[in-house]
Scaffold this active site. Structure first.
Site, PDB file in Angstrom:
ATOM      1  CB  SER A  81      -0.927   0.004   1.215  1.00 32.15           C
ATOM      2  OG  SER A  81      -0.178   0.018   2.407  1.00 32.15           O
ATOM      3  CE  LYS A 105      -5.655   5.608  -1.429  1.00 33.28           C
ATOM      4  NZ  LYS A 105      -6.893   4.896  -1.065  1.00 33.28           N
ATOM      5  CB  CYS A 391     -49.267   0.512  -0.447  1.00 36.93           C
ATOM      6  SG  CYS A 391     -48.418  -0.772   0.487  1.00 36.93           S
TER       7      CYS A 391
END
Length: 691
Positions: A81, A105, A391
């Site tokens: 990372s 990114k 409804c």
């Protein structure tokens, strides 16, 4: 603060952050917003600096991993990372006056794709950066992953599997389980085993770096150019030759505007810079789980605001009733925000949502999506409605088997809200074409009780005063929409039939039925006949489609809907006679993209107008296969070659069968024709829209 207290806080943060990451990377219910995670992560780093201690499972020194089930496989090149910052000055310092590239990114799931001898050899998830899961079997369900390329060497590409905001919203409208964000849906989708189910999620893979190629390409920019030349649609990128505080800030500001103006269809959670010199980038060291020169990520500092909850609006979609927080307006990222989706009951419970007056902290996540990130002070109680707001039927709370997420549902199978997709098809360009009436607007009108059946759409002018006061409307928008409704009252028969959402009855079936019957005769016969095979002998129909068509018109509710619509609409039908005979006696199959005709439907319409026939599959009776990629190895091309059927390009077709080709003269085949050639319907003189 004593050291023991700091250690306890660190352990609590590590456990909380790891649990949230596990849910985030594996498509389960969201345990923490990005805003909360970043704040916790920054606090943990501060404590680690102060104590000099890094716990073994700390997310600051370990890669968050996806947990996709399947065969595990080590990465040839570790997928580590990037270090992150919220300061432009850090980006400038890292660049060190070297040419860099700025790119999105992307907020999805990283997939590593490998090619050998010009063919796709494997697709592996990022996993923990060192070992991922082989999901090659899902590659055909993910757009952007090419099955083959021209280059015959060894190629390794890293890219992000993402889902657009539009596709995410559509999926949430249809799904029994509402996902918190597109990234959550993308990661959850790759845990599925059914390729067809994955394909329905509309996942796109976007390459963001070329990890390895046998050739000597040492420029990041040229590597991206190479990917483009091979047919990949790579991440957007911009070169900065001499990085300085001024020009990097200017670039970041311009890209940020693209986000806030929703110019990018895919979710992003920041920007990335990378050195153009890939050899220099490879000389960096690995600190924790970061390769120090591989790239640097920039994340936006979310602007938060405090406000008070006014009420919870329960919004009905296709199958769920979702809570929306409506609060006192606040200014965020230059816009006024006064509502935010709460997704589901589980998210409300996680946040501690209560009643009117509850103090909230809200942001616009990644500069786009309004989001409640924290309840500062609850007031009253959180109430789940026992009746459907559309409804009035009973509601029920369901728990998802996979994630345990709690969602609210209406028990009435005929609730208008559950027919949202049918209403959307009815007003679509292929249907009656009510320009500007989106799914979101339909959903709003259904929730307000304005639309219960198709015919109600053509009586929206009775709600014009209320419409003007809705968010996003006003007098101009209201007039424009009501004028579009008036225009849609003049509709061609094949569009009208398609708009009704009759099972198994698509555009082709509508055209075939109306090629034999007059519209009035067709629907009357369908309603009156006792023979489900009444239309089965029509070419391309058969017993299954005929039965579906007849059964639909025998349903009392469906027939009443048609009766009500016929009072509102002027339904016309074009002549069934062919305009010429150039293609008479010939059968064509059309595959792939077309370039001269606006779409394949338009080409098909021309062939049929000239007495020809178009089918969906190649057989011995096929006269020609039209494919602009004549050398394609597709199944249709291979079958045509086996049967000795000529494969011709669109240019070949035009030269042989449409020498007087003129796009403006091609018979109508779809609503796109109207869009480009002008609406063919008779537009009434200025109607009294508010009468």
């Amino acid at each position: 603060m004593a050291d023991n207290t700091k250690m306890d806080e660190m352990q609590a943060l590590v456990s909380k952050l790891n649990a949230a990451s596990d849910a985030y990377y594996n498509g389960r219910g969201e345990l923490m917003t990005d805003y909360e995670w970043d704040a916790g992560f920054d606090r943990l780093k501060t404590l680690e600096r102060e104590t000099g201690v890094v716990l073994e499972d700390s997310p600051t020194h370990n890669v968050s991993a996806d947990d996709v089930a399947g065969q595990k496989e080590p990465h040839e090149f570790p997928a580590l990372s990037l270090a992150k910052t919220k300061k432009v000055s850090d980006l400038v310092k890292w660049a060190d006056n070297r040419p860099i590239w700025l790119s999105w990114k992307l907020d999805g799931l990283t997939l590593v794709v490998t090619y050998d001898n010009g063919r796709l050899s494997k697709v592996v998830t990022r996993g923990d950066g060192h070992i991922g899961t082989n999901i090659t079997h899902l590659s055909t369900a993910i757009s952007g992953i090419l099955p083959s390329i021209k280059y015959t060497g060894h190629v390794v590409i890293r890219g992000e599997a993402v889902i657009s905001y539009e596709d995410f919203e559509k999926f949430n409208l249809e799904s029994d389980e509402e996902y918190a964000n597109p990234r959550n849906l993308a990661s959850g989708s790759l845990t599925l085993k059914d390729v067809n189910e994955v394909r329905q999620r509309h996942i796109h893979w976007i390459p963001f770096t070329l990890v390895h190629i046998d050739d000597d390409i040492v420029s990041w920019g040229k590597r991206m150019d190479w990917l483009t030349s091979e047919g990949f649609k790579v991440v957007d990128h911009e070169r900065i030759d001499t990085p300085s505080s001024a020009n990097v800030q200017d670039a970041v500001d311009r890209w940020t505007v693209k986000v806030t103006n929703k110019q990018n269809p895919y979710p992003v959670d920041g920007l990335v810079i990378a050195y153009d010199d890939t050899e220099y980038a490879a000389t960096g060291s690995v600190t924790g789980h970061h390769a120090t020169r591989a790239g640097y990520a920039f994340k936006w500092q979310d602007e938060s605001a405090e406000t008070e909850l006014d009420y919870i609006e329960w919004s009905c979609a296709t199958s769920t009733i979702s809570p929306v927080a409506v609060f006192k307006p606040v200014e965020l990222e230059g816009t006024t925000v006064k509502r935010a989706s709460l997704c589901n009951i589980s998210e409300c419970q996680r946040l501690g949502i209560a009643g009117k007056g509850t103090k909230l902290s809200v942001i616009k996540a990644n500069k786009i999506i309004p989001k409640v990130i924290k309840v500062l002070e609850p007031v009253g109680e959180f109430e789940i409605p026992k009746k459907c707001p559309v409804c009035g039927s009973d509601t029920i709370v369901k728990e998802s088997e996979g994630s345990g997420t709690l969602t609210l549902h209406c028990t009435n199978p005929n609730c208008a809200a559950k027919k949202l997709k049918k209403f959307a098809r009815f007003v679509s360009k292929q249907g009656v074409n009510v320009d500007g009436l989106s799914e979101q607007t339909l959903q709003k009108f259904i929730n307000l009780g304005w639309i219960k059946e198709y015919a109600d759409i053509f009586n929206l002018k009775s709600h014009s005063d209320e419409m003007r006061n809705l968010d996003g409307f006003g007098n101009k928008s209201t007039v424009k929409l009501l004028r579009a409704v008036e225009n849609a009252k003049n509709v061609e028969a094949h569009r009208f039939l398609f708009a009704l959402s009759i099972p198994l009855v698509g555009q082709d079936v509508c055209t075939r039925l109306l090629g034999v019957y007059n519209y009035e005769d067709l629907i009357n016969k369908a309603h009156e006949t006792e023979d489900k095979n009444e239309f089965a002998t029509i070419a391309g129909i058969g017993p299954e489609k005929s039965a579906s068509f007849v059964i639909w018109f025998h349903d009392d509710e469906n027939w009443q809907a048609v009766v009500n619509l016929r009072r509102e609409l002027n339904i016309t039908q074009a002549s069934n006679e062919a305009a010429g005979n150039i293609c008479e006696g010939l059968t064509f199959v059309v595959t792939g993209d077309v370039h001269h005709y606006k779409n394949r439907n338009e080409l098909k319409a021309y062939i049929e107008s000239q007495g020809g026939k178009v089918t969906g599959s190649v057989s011995k009776s096929t006269s020609f296969l039209i494919n602009n990629d004549i050398n394609s190895t597709s199944g249709k091309n291979q079958k045509a070659k086996t049967l000795g059927i000529p494969i011709i390009s669109e240019d070949d077709f035009i030269s042989r069968f449409a020498s007087s080709f003129n796009e403006g003269a091609v018979p109508d085949a779809s609503s796109e024709d109207e869009e480009k050639n002008g609406n063919s319907r008779q537009t009434p003189t200025e109607p009294d829209l508010f009468a």
